[in-house]
Design a protein around this motif. Structure first.
Motif, PDB file in Angstrom:
ATOM      1  N   ARG A  31     -40.871 -46.721   1.633  1.00  0.00           N
ATOM      2  CA  ARG A  31     -40.357 -47.018   2.973  1.00  0.00           C
ATOM      3  C   ARG A  31     -41.244 -48.113   3.551  1.00  0.00           C
ATOM      4  O   ARG A  31     -42.468 -47.954   3.612  1.00  0.00           O
ATOM      5  N   ILE A  32     -40.616 -49.201   3.960  1.00  0.00           N
ATOM      6  CA  ILE A  32     -41.360 -50.234   4.698  1.00  0.00           C
ATOM      7  C   ILE A  32     -40.793 -50.225   6.114  1.00  0.00           C
ATOM      8  O   ILE A  32     -39.569 -50.370   6.305  1.00  0.00           O
ATOM      9  N   ILE A  33     -41.671 -49.995   7.071  1.00  0.00           N
ATOM     10  CA  ILE A  33     -41.220 -49.894   8.468  1.00  0.00           C
ATOM     11  C   ILE A  33     -41.949 -50.976   9.263  1.00  0.00           C
ATOM     12  O   ILE A  33     -43.186 -50.957   9.369  1.00  0.00           O
ATOM     13  N   ASN A  34     -41.191 -51.927   9.745  1.00  0.00           N
ATOM     14  CA  ASN A  34     -41.786 -53.016  10.515  1.00  0.00           C
ATOM     15  C   ASN A  34     -41.668 -52.729  12.007  1.00  0.00           C
ATOM     16  O   ASN A  34     -40.555 -52.509  12.507  1.00  0.00           O
ATOM     17  N   ILE A  35     -42.807 -52.712  12.688  1.00  0.00           N
ATOM     18  CA  ILE A  35     -42.745 -52.517  14.144  1.00  0.00           C
ATOM     19  C   ILE A  35     -42.455 -53.881  14.758  1.00  0.00           C
ATOM     20  O   ILE A  35     -43.345 -54.735  14.876  1.00  0.00           O
ATOM     21  N   SER A  36     -41.204 -54.060  15.087  1.00  0.00           N
ATOM     22  CA  SER A  36     -40.741 -55.313  15.670  1.00  0.00           C
ATOM     23  C   SER A  36     -40.786 -55.167  17.183  1.00  0.00           C
ATOM     24  O   SER A  36     -41.786 -54.683  17.734  1.00  0.00           O
ATOM     25  N   SER A  37     -39.700 -55.475  17.856  1.00  0.00           N
ATOM     26  CA  SER A  37     -39.664 -55.380  19.318  1.00  0.00           C
ATOM     27  C   SER A  37     -38.236 -55.668  19.773  1.00  0.00           C
ATOM     28  O   SER A  37     -37.456 -56.270  19.021  1.00  0.00           O
ATOM     29  N   VAL A  38     -37.930 -55.291  21.018  1.00  0.00           N
ATOM     30  CA  VAL A  38     -36.663 -55.750  21.591  1.00  0.00           C
ATOM     31  C   VAL A  38     -36.693 -57.281  21.631  1.00  0.00           C
ATOM     32  O   VAL A  38     -35.655 -57.944  21.523  1.00  0.00           O
ATOM     33  N   ALA A  39     -37.921 -57.839  21.689  1.00  0.00           N
ATOM     34  CA  ALA A  39     -38.084 -59.306  21.660  1.00  0.00           C
ATOM     35  C   ALA A  39     -37.750 -59.896  20.289  1.00  0.00           C
ATOM     36  O   ALA A  39     -37.739 -61.111  20.128  1.00  0.00           O
ATOM     37  N   GLY A  40     -37.477 -59.043  19.308  1.00  0.00           N
ATOM     38  CA  GLY A  40     -36.991 -59.523  18.018  1.00  0.00           C
ATOM     39  C   GLY A  40     -35.484 -59.733  18.039  1.00  0.00           C
ATOM     40  O   GLY A  40     -34.883 -60.156  17.049  1.00  0.00           O
ATOM     41  N   TRP A  41     -34.894 -59.429  19.194  1.00  0.00           N
ATOM     42  CA  TRP A  41     -33.435 -59.556  19.327  1.00  0.00           C
ATOM     43  C   TRP A  41     -33.066 -60.411  20.535  1.00  0.00           C
ATOM     44  O   TRP A  41     -32.123 -61.166  20.528  1.00  0.00           O
ATOM     45  N   VAL A  42     -33.863 -60.258  21.610  1.00  0.00           N
ATOM     46  CA  VAL A  42     -33.607 -60.988  22.853  1.00  0.00           C
ATOM     47  C   VAL A  42     -34.885 -61.734  23.236  1.00  0.00           C
ATOM     48  O   VAL A  42     -35.934 -61.118  23.416  1.00  0.00           O
ATOM     49  N   SER A  43     -34.797 -63.033  23.380  1.00  0.00           N
ATOM     50  CA  SER A  43     -35.972 -63.821  23.775  1.00  0.00           C
ATOM     51  C   SER A  43     -35.958 -64.008  25.287  1.00  0.00           C
ATOM     52  O   SER A  43     -34.889 -64.199  25.876  1.00  0.00           O
ATOM     53  N   LYS A  55     -41.688 -59.738  39.168  1.00  0.00           N
ATOM     54  CA  LYS A  55     -40.599 -58.971  38.534  1.00  0.00           C
ATOM     55  C   LYS A  55     -41.122 -58.097  37.411  1.00  0.00           C
ATOM     56  O   LYS A  55     -40.651 -56.981  37.194  1.00  0.00           O
ATOM     57  N   HIS A  56     -42.119 -58.619  36.694  1.00  0.00           N
ATOM     58  CA  HIS A  56     -42.655 -57.883  35.552  1.00  0.00           C
ATOM     59  C   HIS A  56     -43.283 -56.563  35.989  1.00  0.00           C
ATOM     60  O   HIS A  56     -43.197 -55.563  35.282  1.00  0.00           O
ATOM     61  N   LYS A  57     -43.893 -56.574  37.184  1.00  0.00           N
ATOM     62  CA  LYS A  57     -44.517 -55.340  37.704  1.00  0.00           C
ATOM     63  C   LYS A  57     -43.486 -54.226  37.790  1.00  0.00           C
ATOM     64  O   LYS A  57     -43.759 -53.077  37.470  1.00  0.00           O
ATOM     65  N   LYS A  58     -42.277 -54.579  38.228  1.00  0.00           N
ATOM     66  CA  LYS A  58     -41.222 -53.557  38.383  1.00  0.00           C
ATOM     67  C   LYS A  58     -40.824 -52.989  37.026  1.00  0.00           C
ATOM     68  O   LYS A  58     -40.557 -51.803  36.887  1.00  0.00           O
ATOM     69  N   TRP A  59     -40.801 -53.871  36.016  1.00  0.00           N
ATOM     70  CA  TRP A  59     -40.421 -53.411  34.673  1.00  0.00           C
ATOM     71  C   TRP A  59     -41.399 -52.366  34.145  1.00  0.00           C
ATOM     72  O   TRP A  59     -41.038 -51.507  33.351  1.00  0.00           O
ATOM     73  N   GLN A  60     -42.651 -52.455  34.600  1.00  0.00           N
ATOM     74  CA  GLN A  60     -43.684 -51.548  34.081  1.00  0.00           C
ATOM     75  C   GLN A  60     -43.388 -50.070  34.386  1.00  0.00           C
ATOM     76  O   GLN A  60     -43.926 -49.184  33.750  1.00  0.00           O
ATOM     77  N   LYS A  61     -42.503 -49.846  35.388  1.00  0.00           N
ATOM     78  CA  LYS A  61     -42.171 -48.453  35.739  1.00  0.00           C
ATOM     79  C   LYS A  61     -41.420 -47.766  34.609  1.00  0.00           C
ATOM     80  O   LYS A  61     -41.329 -46.552  34.554  1.00  0.00           O
ATOM     81  N   LEU A  62     -40.837 -48.571  33.712  1.00  0.00           N
ATOM     82  CA  LEU A  62     -40.006 -47.998  32.647  1.00  0.00           C
ATOM     83  C   LEU A  62     -40.803 -47.490  31.451  1.00  0.00           C
ATOM     84  O   LEU A  62     -40.242 -46.946  30.508  1.00  0.00           O
ATOM     85  N   ILE A  63     -42.118 -47.668  31.518  1.00  0.00           N
ATOM     86  CA  ILE A  63     -42.959 -47.498  30.325  1.00  0.00           C
ATOM     87  C   ILE A  63     -42.862 -46.099  29.679  1.00  0.00           C
ATOM     88  O   ILE A  63     -42.770 -45.097  30.373  1.00  0.00           O
ATOM     89  N   HIS A  64     -42.822 -46.059  28.334  1.00  0.00           N
ATOM     90  CA  HIS A  64     -42.643 -44.791  27.608  1.00  0.00           C
ATOM     91  C   HIS A  64     -43.904 -44.403  26.827  1.00  0.00           C
ATOM     92  O   HIS A  64     -44.768 -45.223  26.551  1.00  0.00           O
ATOM     93  N   ASP A  65     -43.891 -43.133  26.378  1.00  0.00           N
ATOM     94  CA  ASP A  65     -45.002 -42.587  25.600  1.00  0.00           C
ATOM     95  C   ASP A  65     -44.822 -42.967  24.111  1.00  0.00           C
ATOM     96  O   ASP A  65     -43.751 -42.703  23.535  1.00  0.00           O
ATOM     97  N   PHE A 112     -34.888 -47.034  26.768  1.00  0.00           N
ATOM     98  CA  PHE A 112     -33.630 -47.399  27.428  1.00  0.00           C
ATOM     99  C   PHE A 112     -33.463 -48.917  27.538  1.00  0.00           C
ATOM    100  O   PHE A 112     -32.420 -49.480  27.216  1.00  0.00           O
ATOM    101  N   GLU A 113     -34.568 -49.598  27.982  1.00  0.00           N
ATOM    102  CA  GLU A 113     -34.461 -51.043  28.231  1.00  0.00           C
ATOM    103  C   GLU A 113     -34.210 -51.820  26.937  1.00  0.00           C
ATOM    104  O   GLU A 113     -33.537 -52.850  26.942  1.00  0.00           O
ATOM    105  N   ALA A 114     -34.724 -51.290  25.812  1.00  0.00           N
ATOM    106  CA  ALA A 114     -34.490 -51.969  24.531  1.00  0.00           C
ATOM    107  C   ALA A 114     -33.030 -51.818  24.122  1.00  0.00           C
ATOM    108  O   ALA A 114     -32.362 -52.790  23.752  1.00  0.00           O
ATOM    109  N   ARG A 115     -32.522 -50.591  24.250  1.00  0.00           N
ATOM    110  CA  ARG A 115     -31.131 -50.353  23.847  1.00  0.00           C
ATOM    111  C   ARG A 115     -30.168 -51.121  24.758  1.00  0.00           C
ATOM    112  O   ARG A 115     -29.219 -51.743  24.297  1.00  0.00           O
ATOM    113  N   ALA A 116     -30.486 -51.109  26.070  1.00  0.00           N
ATOM    114  CA  ALA A 116     -29.607 -51.806  27.023  1.00  0.00           C
ATOM    115  C   ALA A 116     -29.658 -53.316  26.779  1.00  0.00           C
ATOM    116  O   ALA A 116     -28.619 -53.998  26.806  1.00  0.00           O
ATOM    117  N   GLY A 117     -30.860 -53.835  26.543  1.00  0.00           N
ATOM    118  CA  GLY A 117     -31.022 -55.281  26.313  1.00  0.00           C
ATOM    119  C   GLY A 117     -30.242 -55.737  25.085  1.00  0.00           C
ATOM    120  O   GLY A 117     -29.577 -56.779  25.099  1.00  0.00           O
TER     121      GLY A 117
END
Ligand SMILES: NC(=O)c1ccc[n+]([C@@H]2O[C@H](COP(=O)([O-])OP(=O)(O)OC[C@H]3O[C@@H](n4cnc5c(N)ncnc54)[C@H](OP(=O)(O)O)[C@@H]3O)[C@@H](O)[C@H]2O)c1
Length: 283
Positions: free
Chosen positions: A139-151, A222-232, A257-262
């Motif tokens: 198994r090769i698991i690459n930790i990418s990002s939502v930024a790997g889909w949306v710039s 705006k970025h400060k507001k996004w920080q409220k979404l942070i997950h464990d 949520f923000e990754a799936r929605a994005g």
């Protein structure tokens, strides 16, 4: 808890955040975990915690940016580990974000971003594939990002590297599928780690000679507001286990949520509208 170590996981960037949480969690689930960091001392507390009930965590010093041929590089450190432990799972996790308007980013800053986030996963995968293929499981698991889909604005350097990692994941997955080795990417949204603190700001990112100051200030607000979404990050640790144990892991796993929605947004909205939405929500 059983320590029969049916699987051995190699995870880069185990000293902090997702890598640390996943190392500890996988140890608790009975896996043998080899975790790397550029500084062995940073793995002490993790090793102590993980090995409380029996030795399951093996720390390794590795700077994934060292060139092939340099002392301590991937090509020198990995082969003896592969021989000794027979690694079944590779989690390419180590990475950082390079921040700033693309115009301000220097070529060497971009090169370093790619060395860590793209070339290191490529070099590590190349070394581990033959053994996995011979065993008919890997198994090769690459930790990418939502930024790997949306710039997004000011994250273009980071997103470029994660887009490249996604392309690597896609091709490698199809190439290795016939041999019982699966390749997947995890695309996290915002997770509670040291990622923001460790983010590298381009040395000219806020240069007075460039006209972005107004937009950078808006971005910060705006970025400060996004920080409220942070997950464990434990959610990602559990997902890694699910991928390891799945018979047919998927290609991509957006998480948060923000990754799936994005990602969903990029698929359903017309490009022009989606770009406007991203731009409005980020600067
Ligand atoms: N947190 C988020 O919101 C988020 C979102 C999307 C994607 N991600 C991705 O998740 C991964 C893990 O990040 P994190 O959030 O856990 O951040 P973190 O807390 O900053 O941890 C990053 C890890 O990467 C390692 N690392 C960085 N550069 C390295 C290098 N040149 N050589 C070896 N190791 C290096 C660090 O290890 P040492 O410094 O000890 O060497 C550290 O353990 C990254 O690939 C990141 O892009 C994170």
């Amino acid at each position: 808890m059983s320590y029969n170590f049916t699987k051995t996981v190699f995870i880069t960037g185990a000293s902090s955040g997702i890598g640390k949480t996943a190392s500890l969690y996988l140890c608790e689930q009975g896996y043998k975990v080899i975790g790397s960091s550029r500084n062995l001392g940073r793995l002490d507390s993790l090793a102590e915690e993980a090995n409380k009930k029996g030795k399951c965590f093996f720390p390794v010093e590795l700077d994934i940016n060292k060139e092939n041929g340099e002392a301590g590089c991937i090509e020198e450190v990995l082969p003896p580990l592969i021989e000794r432990y027979s690694i079944n799972v590779l989690v390419n996790n180590a990475g950082y974000g390079l921040w700033g308007p693309l115009e301000s980013i220097s070529v060497s800053e971009m090169e370093n971003q790619f060395k860590t986030n793209v070339f290191a996963p490529f070099r590590l995968s190349k070394l581990l594939i033959p053994n996995m293929r011979e065993k008919g499981y890997g198994r090769i698991i690459n930790i990418s990002s939502v930024a790997g889909w949306v710039s997004t604005p000011f994250n273009g350097a980071y997103a470029s590297s994660k887009f490249a990692l996604e392309a690597q994941t896609e091709a490698l997955r199809m190439e290795l599928w016939p041999f019982g080795v699966t390749v997947s990417s995890i695309q996290p949204g915002l997770f509670n780690t040291n990622f923001q603190t460790n983010m590298v700001h381009g040395s000219d990112a806020e240069s007075e000679a460039l006209p972005y100051k107004y937009f950078i200030n808006r971005y910060r607000r705006k970025h400060k507001k996004w920080q409220k979404l942070i997950h464990d990050p434990i959610k990602i640790a559990k997902l890694i286990e699910r991928i390891i144990e799945s018979e047919r892991p998927r290609l991509r796993y957006p998480i948060g949520f923000e990754a799936r929605a994005g990602i969903l947004g990029s698929k359903i909205f017309p490009e022009r509208i989606y770009q406007w939405m991203i731009s409005r929500s980020s600067m």
